[in-house]
Design a protein around this motif. Structure first.
Motif, short mmCIF file in Angstrom:
data_model
loop_
_atom_site.label_atom_id
_atom_site.label_comp_id
_atom_site.label_asym_id
_atom_site.label_seq_id
_atom_site.Cartn_x
_atom_site.Cartn_y
_atom_site.Cartn_z
N ILE A 60 24.87 58.82 -63.79
CA ILE A 60 24.61 57.68 -64.68
C ILE A 60 23.93 56.56 -63.89
O ILE A 60 22.97 55.94 -64.36
N LEU A 61 24.43 56.32 -62.67
CA LEU A 61 23.86 55.28 -61.82
C LEU A 61 22.37 55.57 -61.58
O LEU A 61 21.52 54.67 -61.69
N LYS A 62 22.07 56.81 -61.31
CA LYS A 62 20.69 57.22 -61.04
C LYS A 62 19.82 56.99 -62.29
O LYS A 62 18.71 56.46 -62.20
N GLU A 63 20.37 57.35 -63.46
CA GLU A 63 19.58 57.21 -64.70
C GLU A 63 19.34 55.73 -65.04
O GLU A 63 18.26 55.35 -65.49
N ILE A 64 20.35 54.90 -64.81
CA ILE A 64 20.18 53.47 -65.12
C ILE A 64 19.15 52.85 -64.17
O ILE A 64 18.30 52.07 -64.58
N LYS A 65 19.20 53.25 -62.90
CA LYS A 65 18.21 52.73 -61.93
C LYS A 65 16.80 53.13 -62.35
O LYS A 65 15.86 52.34 -62.23
N GLU A 66 16.68 54.35 -62.85
CA GLU A 66 15.36 54.83 -63.26
C GLU A 66 14.87 54.05 -64.50
O GLU A 66 13.71 53.66 -64.58
N ARG A 67 15.78 53.79 -65.46
CA ARG A 67 15.38 53.01 -66.65
C ARG A 67 15.00 51.59 -66.24
O ARG A 67 14.04 51.03 -66.74
N ASP A 68 15.77 51.01 -65.32
CA ASP A 68 15.45 49.66 -64.82
C ASP A 68 14.04 49.64 -64.24
O ASP A 68 13.26 48.73 -64.49
N ARG A 69 13.76 50.70 -63.46
CA ARG A 69 12.47 50.75 -62.78
C ARG A 69 11.33 50.81 -63.82
O ARG A 69 10.39 50.03 -63.76
N ILE A 70 11.46 51.71 -64.80
CA ILE A 70 10.39 51.84 -65.80
C ILE A 70 10.28 50.57 -66.63
O ILE A 70 9.19 50.04 -66.85
N ASP A 71 11.41 50.03 -67.08
CA ASP A 71 11.39 48.84 -67.96
C ASP A 71 10.81 47.61 -67.23
O ASP A 71 10.15 46.77 -67.84
N SER A 72 11.08 47.48 -65.93
CA SER A 72 10.66 46.27 -65.20
C SER A 72 9.26 46.36 -64.64
O SER A 72 8.66 45.33 -64.34
N THR A 73 8.77 47.59 -64.45
CA THR A 73 7.46 47.69 -63.80
C THR A 73 6.36 48.09 -64.77
O THR A 73 5.21 48.21 -64.36
N ARG A 74 6.68 48.30 -66.04
CA ARG A 74 5.64 48.74 -66.97
C ARG A 74 4.60 47.62 -67.14
O ARG A 74 4.91 46.43 -66.95
N GLU A 75 3.40 48.03 -67.56
CA GLU A 75 2.29 47.09 -67.62
C GLU A 75 2.46 46.07 -68.74
O GLU A 75 2.15 44.90 -68.60
N PHE A 76 2.96 46.51 -69.90
CA PHE A 76 3.02 45.63 -71.07
C PHE A 76 4.44 45.16 -71.34
O PHE A 76 5.36 45.97 -71.44
N ALA A 77 4.59 43.84 -71.44
CA ALA A 77 5.88 43.23 -71.78
C ALA A 77 7.04 43.79 -70.95
O ALA A 77 8.02 44.27 -71.50
N PRO A 78 6.94 43.75 -69.62
CA PRO A 78 8.05 44.25 -68.81
C PRO A 78 9.29 43.38 -68.96
O PRO A 78 9.19 42.23 -69.40
N LEU A 79 10.43 43.97 -68.62
CA LEU A 79 11.68 43.21 -68.65
C LEU A 79 11.56 42.05 -67.66
O LEU A 79 11.33 42.25 -66.48
N LYS A 80 11.74 40.83 -68.18
CA LYS A 80 11.55 39.65 -67.35
C LYS A 80 12.30 38.49 -68.00
O LYS A 80 12.31 38.38 -69.22
N LYS A 81 12.88 37.65 -67.18
CA LYS A 81 13.57 36.48 -67.73
C LYS A 81 12.52 35.46 -68.18
O LYS A 81 11.59 35.17 -67.44
N ALA A 82 12.68 34.93 -69.40
CA ALA A 82 11.79 33.85 -69.85
C ALA A 82 12.11 32.61 -69.02
O ALA A 82 13.26 32.41 -68.62
N LYS A 83 11.10 31.78 -68.77
CA LYS A 83 11.31 30.59 -67.94
C LYS A 83 12.43 29.71 -68.49
O LYS A 83 13.20 29.12 -67.74
N ASP A 84 12.49 29.63 -69.83
CA ASP A 84 13.46 28.71 -70.45
C ASP A 84 14.74 29.44 -70.91
O ASP A 84 15.45 28.95 -71.79
N ALA A 85 15.01 30.61 -70.32
CA ALA A 85 16.24 31.33 -70.71
C ALA A 85 17.40 30.95 -69.80
O ALA A 85 17.20 30.70 -68.61
N TYR A 86 18.60 30.91 -70.36
CA TYR A 86 19.82 30.76 -69.56
C TYR A 86 20.14 32.13 -68.98
O TYR A 86 20.23 33.10 -69.74
N GLU A 87 20.35 32.20 -67.68
CA GLU A 87 20.70 33.49 -67.07
C GLU A 87 22.22 33.57 -66.90
O GLU A 87 22.84 32.64 -66.39
N ILE A 88 22.80 34.67 -67.38
CA ILE A 88 24.26 34.83 -67.24
C ILE A 88 24.53 36.16 -66.54
O ILE A 88 24.19 37.23 -67.06
N ASP A 89 25.12 36.10 -65.35
CA ASP A 89 25.50 37.31 -64.62
C ASP A 89 26.92 37.68 -65.04
O ASP A 89 27.87 36.95 -64.76
#
Ligand code: DC
Length: 219
Positions: A170-199
């Motif tokens: 599961i850890l491996k699959e989530i890392k792979e989804r993170d990688r694809i979602d964050s590095t894709r060319e169009f609308a990658p996963l990214k925090k908006a400048k005006d978003a509140y970040e909650i860890d």
């Protein structure tokens, strides 16, 4: 509340976005729109039709002939309720590849914006604060460490009675989804400048929900 309220929730897979969004929707009487479910529904259709996951033309062709709708917090693919099917592991394995296609995103964003006009909404996804609803009243970016997210998914699968659940896998699959979602060319996963970040790594669901409601209500 007389003014229209639009809340955007983004973050990586397994951060708890949908659970949190549903609770906030209930508490504040908002319509909940799960945009990941829309990409999942299209993935389901592509797999059921036996279309090659890399055949973009065929995928776009099928999308044009497909209806994806919500009713009462359930998702319908061509009129059939598919809440369960879209959560199967075969969908997890392929959905990021469907969601990275530019033309697929363009069509999904059109539908998502239309849905946001209907009522007060809370919408969750990856690009809601950055692309879909840049003028949302409130934006939140929900994160948790990748180990904690894998751990949550692991426990969820066990509680559903699934056998053969493997944390490392599961850890491996989530890392792979993170990688694809964050590095894709169009609308990658990214925090908006005006978003509140909650860890949320060390927070309970209740604590996160309270924190967000307090921010929205200006407490
Ligand atoms: O949130 P989820 O796990 O149901 O999302 C499924 C996939 O869809 C995930 O790989 C990211 C993608 N997605 C996206 O690209 N944009 C969105 N607004 C929502 C989901």
């Amino acid at each position: 509340m007389t003014e229209k309220l639009v809340v955007a929730i983004d973050g990586p897979a397994g951060a708890g976005k949908s659970t949190i969004s549903k609770k906030i929707a209930n508490a504040l009487k908002l319509e909940y729109i799960d945009t990941g479910a829309m990409y999942r529904a299209l993935t389901l259709k592509v797999l059921e039709e036996g279309i090659d996951i890399n055949d973009v033309d065929k995928i776009l062709d099928i999308l044009a002939k497909t209806s994806i709708t919500f009713n009462d917090n359930h998702i319908y693919l061509d009129g059939v309720r598919v809440d369960k099917e879209i959560r199967e592991n075969r969908i997890n394995l392929h959905v990021s590849n469907i969601a990275k296609i530019k033309e697929v995103r363009r069509e999904m964003v059109k539908i998502q914006r239309k849905l946001s006009h209907v009522s007060n909404v809370i919408m969750d996804g990856r690009d809601i604060g950055t692309v879909v609803l840049p003028n949302a009243n409130f934006k939140f970016f929900i994160t948790a460490s990748v180990e904690e997210r894998a751990n949550r998914r692991y426990k969820e699968l066990l509680s559903k009675g699934e056998k053969n659940v493997n944390y490392e896998q599961i850890l491996k699959e989530i890392k792979e989804r993170d990688r694809i979602d964050s590095t894709r060319e169009f609308a990658p996963l990214k925090k908006a400048k005006d978003a509140y970040e909650i860890d949320t790594t060390n927070m309970t669901i209740c604590e996160v929900v309270d924190k967000i409601i307090n921010i929205i209500e200006g407490r």
